[in-house]
Design a protein around this motif. Sequence first.
Motif, PDB file in Angstrom:
ATOM      1  N   PRO A 539      46.369  28.087 109.994  1.00 36.65           N
ATOM      2  CA  PRO A 539      47.807  27.836 109.745  1.00 36.65           C
ATOM      3  C   PRO A 539      47.511  27.154 108.307  1.00 36.65           C
ATOM      4  O   PRO A 539      48.506  26.645 107.654  1.00 36.65           O
ATOM      5  CB  PRO A 539      48.148  26.388 110.915  1.00 36.65           C
ATOM      6  CG  PRO A 539      46.522  25.565 111.280  1.00 36.65           C
ATOM      7  CD  PRO A 539      45.585  26.928 111.300  1.00 36.65           C
ATOM      8  N   ARG A 542      50.487  28.475 105.738  1.00 38.61           N
ATOM      9  CA  ARG A 542      51.561  27.927 105.990  1.00 38.61           C
ATOM     10  C   ARG A 542      51.463  26.447 105.604  1.00 38.61           C
ATOM     11  O   ARG A 542      52.533  25.436 104.845  1.00 38.61           O
ATOM     12  CB  ARG A 542      51.905  27.907 107.468  1.00 38.61           C
ATOM     13  CG  ARG A 542      51.979  29.029 108.096  1.00 38.61           C
ATOM     14  CD  ARG A 542      52.408  29.321 110.080  1.00 38.61           C
ATOM     15  NE  ARG A 542      52.535  30.431 109.929  1.00 38.61           N
ATOM     16  CZ  ARG A 542      54.338  31.384 110.301  1.00 38.61           C
ATOM     17  NH1 ARG A 542      55.212  30.193 109.390  1.00 38.61           N
ATOM     18  NH2 ARG A 542      54.089  32.545 110.668  1.00 38.61           N
ATOM     19  N   ARG A 545      51.591  26.657 101.796  1.00 38.12           N
ATOM     20  CA  ARG A 545      52.938  27.305 101.445  1.00 38.12           C
ATOM     21  C   ARG A 545      54.175  25.672 101.493  1.00 38.12           C
ATOM     22  O   ARG A 545      54.859  25.225 101.312  1.00 38.12           O
ATOM     23  CB  ARG A 545      53.984  27.954 102.502  1.00 38.12           C
ATOM     24  CG  ARG A 545      54.845  28.610 101.870  1.00 38.12           C
ATOM     25  CD  ARG A 545      55.549  29.808 102.711  1.00 38.12           C
ATOM     26  NE  ARG A 545      54.565  30.823 103.377  1.00 38.12           N
ATOM     27  CZ  ARG A 545      54.487  31.197 104.710  1.00 38.12           C
ATOM     28  NH1 ARG A 545      55.449  31.119 105.829  1.00 38.12           N
ATOM     29  NH2 ARG A 545      53.540  32.096 104.364  1.00 38.12           N
ATOM     30  N   TRP A 546      53.855  25.300 103.154  1.00 38.10           N
ATOM     31  CA  TRP A 546      54.892  23.883 103.017  1.00 38.10           C
ATOM     32  C   TRP A 546      54.495  22.999 101.659  1.00 38.10           C
ATOM     33  O   TRP A 546      55.174  22.047 101.622  1.00 38.10           O
ATOM     34  CB  TRP A 546      54.356  23.022 104.329  1.00 38.10           C
ATOM     35  CG  TRP A 546      54.853  21.940 104.337  1.00 38.10           C
ATOM     36  CD1 TRP A 546      56.328  21.098 104.848  1.00 38.10           C
ATOM     37  CD2 TRP A 546      54.518  20.724 104.599  1.00 38.10           C
ATOM     38  NE1 TRP A 546      56.001  19.910 104.721  1.00 38.10           N
ATOM     39  CE2 TRP A 546      55.807  19.588 104.501  1.00 38.10           C
ATOM     40  CE3 TRP A 546      53.562  19.905 103.852  1.00 38.10           C
ATOM     41  CZ2 TRP A 546      54.832  18.660 104.806  1.00 38.10           C
ATOM     42  CZ3 TRP A 546      53.053  19.103 103.925  1.00 38.10           C
ATOM     43  CH2 TRP A 546      53.826  17.520 104.143  1.00 38.10           C
TER      44      TRP A 546
END
Length: 574
Positions: A539, A542, A545-546
Amino acid sequence: MANTKNESVANGKSPSSEDSTPGPPDGGWGWVVTFSSFMISFLVDGVCFTFGLLFTEFLEYFGESKGKTSLLGSVLNGAYLSLGPVVAAFCNRFGCRRVAIAGGITAFLGFFLCSFSPNLDVMIFLYGFVGGAGFGFMYLPSIVMVGYYFEKKRAFATGIAVCGSGIGGFVFAPLTAFLLEKFSWQGTLWILSALVLNGVVCAQAFRPLYEKKKAEKKCSKSIKSKDQTLKPFSALDLELCEKHPIYKCRSVEAVHETNGKNDTVVRLAQSQDISTLLDVKHRHERHHSDTLKPLARKDIFYSGSLKNIPHTVEGGARARVSTHSLPQNNQDDVESVGDDENACSKVAKSLASSFDFSLLKSPTFILYGTSCFLCMFGFFIPFNFLPDLAKDLKLDKTQGALLISIIGVSNTVARLVVGFVTDRPWANSLVINNLALMIGGITTFAVPFYNSFAVLIIYSIVFGASIAAFVSLRSIIMVELMGIERLTNAFGLVVLCQGLSSFMGSPIAGSLSDQTGTYNITFYLAGVTMFLAGALCVPLRRVARWEGLQTTVIQTEVTGDEPEQSPMLNEKSL
């Protein structure tokens, strides 16, 4: 004569220089540097990877537990890795060549003297800590120097240099087995220490690069004759130009000042050219202010092609300037050779600048750092215990050594393949890393079920390839997730975590083997940690990106301006 007037020249402006940051040569002497780096990797990892062959000898000689005996290998590897930030600070202050030479001598002394150890505790200090520290001071400069000399061809040059690691394992494994048969482990260490000393010769090739300056010289000094009272002035302050016939003066008396002390009086007769007095000044400044600092480049640890870094695609001097994080000409960097206190303070400042603890607030960095910690926990377990496991399976020492050699060959080939693939625009470095670690973890977990030499050969090939992908992609993944601006600091912290993990992995695995009487739990532990290292990174894009979106929102609220796009939000990461 007493009434002679001063012989002087018109005062002018002091020389001005326009500094320029030259790009790396991308060839020439750089290939000699690359070969030297290859040989140092060959020596360092060749010795580290073949510790498992010496492990059985140490068990029999000292009669200690597997857990305590395995501390020899873990301290060697842990010191070698965890001293990375310290070595980087020394490289910035003293230069890569001096640091690598000191490392080669230290490693030689550690391995040679440990053969006289009366007990395992002294052996751990000399073989593990002293030898590991020497390796750390050898290895980091060798990798830094390749990035120092190459820009356009860096990926290719770095690939050649790091291949020494796998080839070292391939060559040193049968060599160590042969030496153990012909000599005792003491004689083997004498020969290995002599081979390691050749790293000093290789380090001689690490020439520093110098800045190019365009200086406009103007004559500006006033010289008095011998018959008048002269106030001492420094010969280092003389600034001459070729057109000024200073040598036509009847007599000039100069007092050469060094560190505030008048220690040399120079009397120059008629027709003597005093411009040669400036050589001392030129040499002094060249070695202190004009030397490009090895870690000034923010991309120095980047092992991939620089065209994949967004801000270097533009190329040219503009791109090179943007990759420098330290000033090249700082008067504070020019100090006397004997100023030990100043040197120590500069090393301390350089070491402090290597750590950016604000990274510990980044979920992306924490997740990737944890992954690296877990991977290195099990990284050296197969190297250290696979030869002894082969012995338990009734295989001879030559076959056990061959398994380590196969890991080395697989490691070398895989590094070349991974480097070629990840340079393609369609390649996803993080996915390759994750798959490699999870496959390596699964195959390592199943080692207790391998009962034949042929199956162990296949495992060695897979394991060598998996660790090659992990090592090759570290800097590339960090740049993709956190940006080139934070690579040096992030890399320093990650290597420190890996060193601490290496200290713990093999001793814990060895202790578990002592408790159970077999190596099953040892390889189970290594397999689980490697698999988790790959699974944690799944992950990671992700999370990055968050985190990038959160940073963008905060910057917008604080400044009210449109922030620059975060490296965590580049197109490749989406």
